[in-house]
Design a protein around this motif. Structure first.
Motif, PDB file in Angstrom:
ATOM      1  N   UNK A   1       9.918   3.501   2.682  1.00  0.00           N
ATOM      2  CA  UNK A   1      10.104   4.622   1.761  1.00  0.00           C
ATOM      3  C   UNK A   1      11.297   5.521   2.031  1.00  0.00           C
ATOM      4  N   UNK A   2      11.750   5.653   3.259  1.00  0.00           N
ATOM      5  CA  UNK A   2      12.784   6.639   3.551  1.00  0.00           C
ATOM      6  C   UNK A   2      14.201   6.077   3.541  1.00  0.00           C
TER       7      UNK A   2
ATOM      8  N   UNK B   1       9.778  -8.865   3.755  1.00  0.00           N
ATOM      9  CA  UNK B   1       8.976  -7.734   3.288  1.00  0.00           C
ATOM     10  C   UNK B   1       8.556  -6.928   4.500  1.00  0.00           C
ATOM     11  N   UNK B   2       8.046  -5.755   4.243  1.00  0.00           N
ATOM     12  CA  UNK B   2       7.543  -4.907   5.313  1.00  0.00           C
ATOM     13  C   UNK B   2       6.089  -4.578   5.004  1.00  0.00           C
TER      14      UNK B   2
ATOM     15  N   UNK C   1       4.828  -1.164  -7.045  1.00  0.00           N
ATOM     16  CA  UNK C   1       5.273  -1.209  -5.652  1.00  0.00           C
ATOM     17  C   UNK C   1       6.781  -1.033  -5.558  1.00  0.00           C
ATOM     18  N   UNK C   2       7.215  -0.257  -4.587  1.00  0.00           N
ATOM     19  CA  UNK C   2       8.643  -0.020  -4.386  1.00  0.00           C
ATOM     20  C   UNK C   2       9.312  -1.309  -3.910  1.00  0.00           C
ATOM     21  N   UNK C   3      10.471  -1.593  -4.484  1.00  0.00           N
ATOM     22  CA  UNK C   3      11.248  -2.753  -4.067  1.00  0.00           C
ATOM     23  C   UNK C   3      12.006  -2.370  -2.805  1.00  0.00           C
ATOM     24  N   UNK C   4      11.940  -3.220  -1.832  1.00  0.00           N
ATOM     25  CA  UNK C   4      12.607  -2.940  -0.559  1.00  0.00           C
ATOM     26  C   UNK C   4      13.695  -3.971  -0.326  1.00  0.00           C
ATOM     27  N   UNK C   5      14.836  -3.491   0.118  1.00  0.00           N
ATOM     28  CA  UNK C   5      15.934  -4.376   0.469  1.00  0.00           C
ATOM     29  C   UNK C   5      16.039  -4.431   1.974  1.00  0.00           C
ATOM     30  N   UNK C   6      16.054  -5.627   2.500  1.00  0.00           N
ATOM     31  CA  UNK C   6      16.267  -5.851   3.926  1.00  0.00           C
ATOM     32  C   UNK C   6      17.595  -6.575   4.072  1.00  0.00           C
TER      33      UNK C   6
END
Length: 169
Positions: free
Chosen positions: A165-166, A110-111, A2-7
């Protein structure tokens, strides 16, 4: 994997806040112009909310709030859309969206499609109630639920894809 996402939760003292808000406001100005080239494009696709959602979710409620206020005001002043009579309700929904999206991202870190659904339904339901109080017309206040389902779906799935993703940084 899973892609790590930064918020983020950018503050008003950071230049990045204003740069992000300006870019998202620009998106909220370009996309509505494209949607308004087709009959009922605005009410169907609800384009003025998409980049407010993305900005608030990814970069925090402050970026969302700046975008939420600037987008409708600039669009109305420069292009006459939204019409002045619709501006209070659109500003209300935009501000609600910024707050709910920013809070949700901060709270859950998370999203997901489900969280985007909660955000979109949250601002739409509260916004419709507020618009009903402002205009005194339930039929008019429920327009997004009668006409704008495609736009809400774009916000949910498009918002998810953009944030996940973008926008990597």
């Amino acid at each position: 994997m899973e892609a790590v996402i930064k918020l983020y939760s950018l503050g008003y003292k950071q230049a990045k806040t204003y740069l992000a808000a300006a870019l998202f406001t620009l998106g909220n100005m370009i996309v509505p112009q494209l949607c308004h080239t087709v009959h009922m494009g605005g009410p169907t696709w609800l384009p003025i909310y998409l980049f407010t959602l993305i900005g608030a979710y990814k970069y925090g409620w402050r970026v969302g709030l700046l975008t939420a206020i600037a987008s409708p005001l600039l669009n109305s002043a420069l292009f006459g859309m939204p019409a002045l009579s619709s501006l209070p309700a659109i500003l209300l929904k935009s501000v609600l969206l910024a707050g709910i999206a920013g809070y949700t991202a901060h709270r859950f870190q998370k999203v997901s499609v489900f969280l985007m659904l909660v955000v979109v339904l949250g601002y739409q339901i509260l916004g419709a109630l507020g618009e009903w109080l402002l205009k005194g017309d339930f039929y008019l206040a429920s327009q997004d639920f009668r006409i704008g389902i495609p736009g809400m779906l774009i916000q949910i799935f498009g918002g998810y894809l953009f944030v996940k993703y973008l926008i990597h940084k």
